[in-house]
Scaffold this active site. Structure first.
Site, PDB file in Angstrom:
ATOM      1  N   GLU A 174      40.772  48.246  27.302  1.00 29.17           N
ATOM      2  CA  GLU A 174      41.484  48.241  26.017  1.00 29.17           C
ATOM      3  C   GLU A 174      40.503  47.924  24.893  1.00 29.17           C
ATOM      4  OE1 GLU A 174      44.590  45.355  26.378  1.00 29.17           O
ATOM      5  OE2 GLU A 174      45.652  46.455  27.931  1.00 29.17           O
ATOM      6  N   HIS A 192      49.298  46.914  23.907  1.00 34.03           N
ATOM      7  CA  HIS A 192      49.315  45.528  24.385  1.00 34.03           C
ATOM      8  C   HIS A 192      50.111  44.649  23.416  1.00 34.03           C
ATOM      9  CE1 HIS A 192      46.876  42.667  27.146  1.00 34.03           C
ATOM     10  NE2 HIS A 192      48.008  42.086  26.788  1.00 34.03           N
ATOM     11  N   ARG A 211      49.074  43.289  33.592  1.00 30.58           N
ATOM     12  CA  ARG A 211      47.661  43.527  33.330  1.00 30.58           C
ATOM     13  C   ARG A 211      47.299  44.934  33.790  1.00 30.58           C
ATOM     14  NH1 ARG A 211      47.508  40.276  29.968  1.00 30.58           N
ATOM     15  NH2 ARG A 211      46.127  38.464  29.746  1.00 30.58           N
TER      16      ARG A 211
END
Length: 342
Positions: free
Chosen positions: A286, A305, A257
């Site tokens: 993000e 991601h 994370r």
């Protein structure tokens, strides 16, 4: 550890199945087959009648459904921090998550970037763009050390794959756990093919496991520092100035994370050379805007991601496994401890 009661069989039998509108039709049909009932849209307005318990599958939980009507929520993602941080979690509700083959995907992502670095892929790519011919030194990964934060399903999958390539793997857990017996750490003879024995009596995937409070020496020895950490109150900003100060030229890879990393501290460590490179699949915010300073970090690659994208098959298989466990009166292995956040 926070223990949530399992749904009572009679409550589960009459629960309505609510699924996120974003789910593919084929996946929804499979969820319906497993649960033995027709799915309805997971929306902001709770369905009537008001007394019927709810079984939900999706990414987020609307505020209107954060009530004691919620019997069970199955997350289609592995990370559940957005669910838990959005508001108080209904105490009686079981929370399970999807992992599927994510560990395998993320392990291959990590190995791919490690091999690319050791084979000077970024430098050769830059030379190609300049039509420049020059031999560059490359590096073997066998015998070097990877320090992997997180010893759960994903961290262990990363450890197993790197270990199979001859990398010495050190896991970092919340507390110390036993690794192989003293003196049993395997070694790699320079120039010889690595011999990889089966996992020792410790945590599978690791040659050694240390506690998070005693990782200073391991940070100094590591060639790669890899994070698979979830985001919790204990891990927010976990990689800060103190930890980066202990690094001695390692490459930092984050597939956990983004908010577990103090980005200012990482930038300082990159600029003074303590961190050799960084590969960041996750960021605190993000997606990163085009003018975000993260794009200008030296010797850093940012990916979107994407190291552990969840497939529909993963959701279907993991939901079915959780369903089988719950209906048999067993706690699913994919249960989230809502107190810890993972």
């Amino acid at each position: 550890m926070t223990t949530t009661p399992l749904p009572a069989p009679d409550e589960l039998a009459r629960a309505r199945l609510l699924v996120a509108p974003s789910l593919d039709g084929g996946l929804v049909r499979e969820l319906e087959r497993v649960a033995g009932r027709t799915a309805e849209p997971l929306a902001d307005v709770p369905p009537s009648p008001s007394g019927v318990p709810l079984l939900c599958v999706g990414e987020t939980l609307p505020e209107a459904l954060r009530t004691d009507r919620l019997l069970w929520f199955h997350s289609v993602n592995a990370g559940t921090d957005p669910l838990l941080s959005a508001g108080p979690w209904p105490a009686p509700a079981l929370l399970t998550r999807t992992v599927g083959r994510m560990g395998e995907r993320m392990a291959q992502y990590v190995l791919g970037w490690i091999l690319a670095e050791c084979q000077a892929v970024p430098e050769f790519t830059a030379q190609h763009d300049r039509a420049h011919w020059e031999r560059l030194p490359t590096e073997l990964i066998a015998g070097q050390t990877a320090l992997i934060y997180g010893t759960g399903r994903i961290g262990a999958a990363v450890g197993r794959l790197l270990r199979a390539c001859g990398v010495r793997t050190v896991g970092v857990a919340r507390t110390t756990r036993s690794g192989p017996p003293p003196g049993a750490e395997r070694g790699v003879v320079p120039g010889a093919a690595p011999v990889v024995p089966g996992p020792g009596p410790g945590v599978p995937g690791f040659d050694l496991v240390v506690g998070a409070g005693e990782d200073g020496g391991a940070l100094a020895e590591a060639r790669w520092v890899i994070s698979t950490l979830p985001l919790t109150t204990a891990t927010e900003g976990f990689f800060g100035a103190a930890r980066f100060a202990a690094v001695r030229g390692a490459t930092f890879v984050n597939v956990g994370r983004g908010a577990t990393v103090d980005m200012g501290a990482l930038e300082d460590a990159l600029r003074d050379g303590r961190v050799r490179r960084a590969v960041l699949d996750v960021l605190p915010t993000e997606p990163a805007a085009p003018d975000d300073p993260v794009w200008r970090l030296p010797r850093t690659v940012i990916t979107s991601h994407s190291s552990g994208i969840t497939a529909d098959e993963d959701v279907a298989v993991d939901f079915a496994a959780c369903w089988e466990a719950v209906t048999a009166g067993r706690r699913p292995g994919l249960t989230v401890d809502v107190g810890r956040g993972y």
